[in-house]
Design a protein around this motif. Structure first.
Motif, PDB file in Angstrom:
ATOM      1  N   GLN A  89      73.160  51.631  69.429  1.00 45.92           N
ATOM      2  CA  GLN A  89      73.288  50.247  68.984  1.00 45.92           C
ATOM      3  C   GLN A  89      73.017  49.289  70.138  1.00 45.92           C
ATOM      4  N   GLY A  90      73.478  49.624  71.344  1.00 53.71           N
ATOM      5  CA  GLY A  90      73.229  48.796  72.519  1.00 53.71           C
ATOM      6  C   GLY A  90      71.746  48.716  72.861  1.00 53.71           C
ATOM      7  N   ILE A  91      71.047  49.852  72.760  1.00 59.81           N
ATOM      8  CA  ILE A  91      69.606  49.876  73.016  1.00 59.81           C
ATOM      9  C   ILE A  91      68.880  48.998  71.992  1.00 59.81           C
ATOM     10  N   PHE A  92      69.280  49.112  70.726  1.00 57.14           N
ATOM     11  CA  PHE A  92      68.680  48.285  69.680  1.00 57.14           C
ATOM     12  C   PHE A  92      68.936  46.801  69.946  1.00 57.14           C
ATOM     13  N   SER A  93      70.172  46.459  70.290  1.00 62.77           N
ATOM     14  CA  SER A  93      70.519  45.054  70.549  1.00 62.77           C
ATOM     15  C   SER A  93      69.731  44.486  71.715  1.00 62.77           C
ATOM     16  N   GLU A  94      69.640  45.256  72.795  1.00 63.89           N
ATOM     17  CA  GLU A  94      68.873  44.789  73.950  1.00 63.89           C
ATOM     18  C   GLU A  94      67.393  44.666  73.600  1.00 63.89           C
ATOM     19  N   GLY A  95      66.899  45.546  72.740  1.00 63.84           N
ATOM     20  CA  GLY A  95      65.517  45.459  72.291  1.00 63.84           C
ATOM     21  C   GLY A  95      65.256  44.180  71.510  1.00 63.84           C
ATOM     22  N   VAL A  96      66.222  43.796  70.679  1.00 63.66           N
ATOM     23  CA  VAL A  96      66.092  42.543  69.913  1.00 63.66           C
ATOM     24  C   VAL A  96      66.085  41.346  70.867  1.00 63.66           C
ATOM     25  N   VAL A  97      66.995  41.352  71.846  1.00 62.95           N
ATOM     26  CA  VAL A  97      67.049  40.265  72.828  1.00 62.95           C
ATOM     27  C   VAL A  97      65.732  40.189  73.599  1.00 62.95           C
ATOM     28  N   LEU A  98      65.231  41.335  74.024  1.00 66.08           N
ATOM     29  CA  LEU A  98      63.973  41.384  74.769  1.00 66.08           C
ATOM     30  C   LEU A  98      62.814  40.855  73.923  1.00 66.08           C
ATOM     31  N   PHE A  99      62.756  41.272  72.669  1.00 63.38           N
ATOM     32  CA  PHE A  99      61.688  40.820  71.772  1.00 63.38           C
ATOM     33  C   PHE A  99      61.722  39.307  71.578  1.00 63.38           C
ATOM     34  N   VAL A 100      62.901  38.777  71.307  1.00 57.63           N
ATOM     35  CA  VAL A 100      63.040  37.331  71.075  1.00 57.63           C
ATOM     36  C   VAL A 100      62.677  36.554  72.339  1.00 57.63           C
ATOM     37  N   ALA A 101      63.133  37.029  73.499  1.00 57.32           N
ATOM     38  CA  ALA A 101      62.821  36.339  74.753  1.00 57.32           C
ATOM     39  C   ALA A 101      61.313  36.349  75.030  1.00 57.32           C
ATOM     40  N   LEU A 102      60.660  37.480  74.775  1.00 63.22           N
ATOM     41  CA  LEU A 102      59.215  37.553  75.004  1.00 63.22           C
ATOM     42  C   LEU A 102      58.441  36.666  74.030  1.00 63.22           C
ATOM     43  N   VAL A 103      58.892  36.593  72.780  1.00 61.54           N
ATOM     44  CA  VAL A 103      58.249  35.702  71.807  1.00 61.54           C
ATOM     45  C   VAL A 103      58.418  34.243  72.238  1.00 61.54           C
ATOM     46  N   LEU A 104      59.610  33.892  72.719  1.00 64.09           N
ATOM     47  CA  LEU A 104      59.831  32.521  73.186  1.00 64.09           C
ATOM     48  C   LEU A 104      58.965  32.192  74.394  1.00 64.09           C
ATOM     49  N   ILE A 105      58.761  33.160  75.278  1.00 63.00           N
ATOM     50  CA  ILE A 105      57.855  32.936  76.413  1.00 63.00           C
ATOM     51  C   ILE A 105      56.443  32.689  75.890  1.00 63.00           C
ATOM     52  N   TYR A 106      56.011  33.525  74.960  1.00 63.60           N
ATOM     53  CA  TYR A 106      54.665  33.415  74.394  1.00 63.60           C
ATOM     54  C   TYR A 106      54.444  32.051  73.746  1.00 63.60           C
ATOM     55  N   ILE A 107      55.472  31.536  73.080  1.00 63.47           N
ATOM     56  CA  ILE A 107      55.353  30.253  72.386  1.00 63.47           C
ATOM     57  C   ILE A 107      55.503  29.071  73.353  1.00 63.47           C
ATOM     58  N   SER A 108      56.395  29.185  74.323  1.00 67.31           N
ATOM     59  CA  SER A 108      56.723  28.016  75.152  1.00 67.31           C
ATOM     60  C   SER A 108      55.779  27.784  76.324  1.00 67.31           C
ATOM     61  N   VAL A 109      55.111  28.820  76.821  1.00 66.80           N
ATOM     62  CA  VAL A 109      54.215  28.616  77.966  1.00 66.80           C
ATOM     63  C   VAL A 109      53.054  27.671  77.628  1.00 66.80           C
ATOM     64  N   PRO A 110      52.342  27.850  76.499  1.00 63.03           N
ATOM     65  CA  PRO A 110      51.271  26.884  76.196  1.00 63.03           C
ATOM     66  C   PRO A 110      51.784  25.444  76.047  1.00 63.03           C
ATOM     67  N   SER A 111      52.956  25.293  75.463  1.00 61.88           N
ATOM     68  CA  SER A 111      53.535  23.954  75.302  1.00 61.88           C
ATOM     69  C   SER A 111      53.871  23.347  76.665  1.00 61.88           C
ATOM     70  N   ALA A 112      54.456  24.150  77.540  1.00 63.41           N
ATOM     71  CA  ALA A 112      54.784  23.663  78.877  1.00 63.41           C
ATOM     72  C   ALA A 112      53.515  23.343  79.664  1.00 63.41           C
ATOM     73  N   TRP A 113      52.486  24.151  79.490  1.00 66.33           N
ATOM     74  CA  TRP A 113      51.221  23.907  80.188  1.00 66.33           C
ATOM     75  C   TRP A 113      50.580  22.587  79.726  1.00 66.33           C
ATOM     76  N   ARG A 114      50.558  22.377  78.400  1.00 61.78           N
ATOM     77  CA  ARG A 114      50.011  21.112  77.867  1.00 61.78           C
ATOM     78  C   ARG A 114      50.799  19.916  78.396  1.00 61.78           C
ATOM     79  N   SER A 115      52.111  20.064  78.401  1.00 63.33           N
ATOM     80  CA  SER A 115      52.969  18.993  78.889  1.00 63.33           C
ATOM     81  C   SER A 115      52.690  18.691  80.358  1.00 63.33           C
ATOM     82  N   THR A 116      52.452  19.737  81.141  1.00 62.98           N
ATOM     83  CA  THR A 116      52.152  19.556  82.558  1.00 62.98           C
ATOM     84  C   THR A 116      50.810  18.863  82.747  1.00 62.98           C
ATOM     85  N   MET A 117      49.829  19.262  81.975  1.00 64.06           N
ATOM     86  CA  MET A 117      48.492  18.688  82.115  1.00 64.06           C
ATOM     87  C   MET A 117      48.455  17.196  81.772  1.00 64.06           C
TER      88      MET A 117
END
Length: 162
Positions: free
Chosen positions: A79-107
């Motif tokens: 259950q701990g491995i599954f939970s950490e996998g969910v956290v990892l997945f969500v964090a990676l998806v948020l990185i994928y979504i937020s980097v282009p937005s942050a880049w546009r904002s910077t530009m």
């Protein structure tokens, strides 16, 4: 991560100073500074987001362990491995979504949308999300690896009294 968490916790000191300054100036002079609202918003947002990985490392977050508490150790680990996998997945998806937005904002050197006379640049604040998600994903990966290898996490090892 522990040292980084200690440094991030220091963000509360300027936040306290800004709030006290704003309150005193508003109370005594009836003239609150125009910059304190947004600065306190940025400081607390940074503290909250960047401190999440430190909180995850020490397992200080809110967790509902009604079922986990009654599971045998093997299933608790799964259950701990599954939970950490969910956290990892969500964090990676948020990185994928937020980097282009942050880049546009910077530009475009994005400014605040709060319509205050202060109107600071906020492009740097957009980078707090992907950076904090990178820290969270790193911590989730370390915790998942520890569970897979069946090693106790640092937060579960006995500590010396301080």
């Amino acid at each position: 991560m522990r040292r980084l968490g200690g440094l991030i916790s220091l963000l509360l000191l300027p936040l306290i100073a800004i709030i006290v300054y704003s309150s005193l100036r508003s109370y005594f002079f009836k003239d609150p500074p125009i910059w304190t609202f947004e600065m306190s918003l940025f400081l607390f947002g940074s503290f909250f987001m960047l401190g999440a990985a430190y909180c995850h490392m020490d397992k200080r977050h809110v967790a509902v362990d009604v079922i986990t508490h009654y599971l045998p150790p093997k299933w608790r680990r799964i259950q701990g491995i599954f939970s950490e996998g969910v956290v990892l997945f969500v964090a990676l998806v948020l990185i994928y979504i937020s980097v282009p937005s942050a880049w546009r904002s910077t530009m475009m050197l994005e400014r605040s949308t709060h319509q205050t006379p202060f109107n600071p640049q906020i492009w740097w604040f957009r980078w707090v999300i992907p950076i904090s998600c990178a820290f969270i994903s790193w911590q989730a990966f370390r915790d998942m690896l520890a569970l897979i290898l069946n090693k106790p996490r640092r937060s579960e090892e006995p500590r010396c009294p301080q």
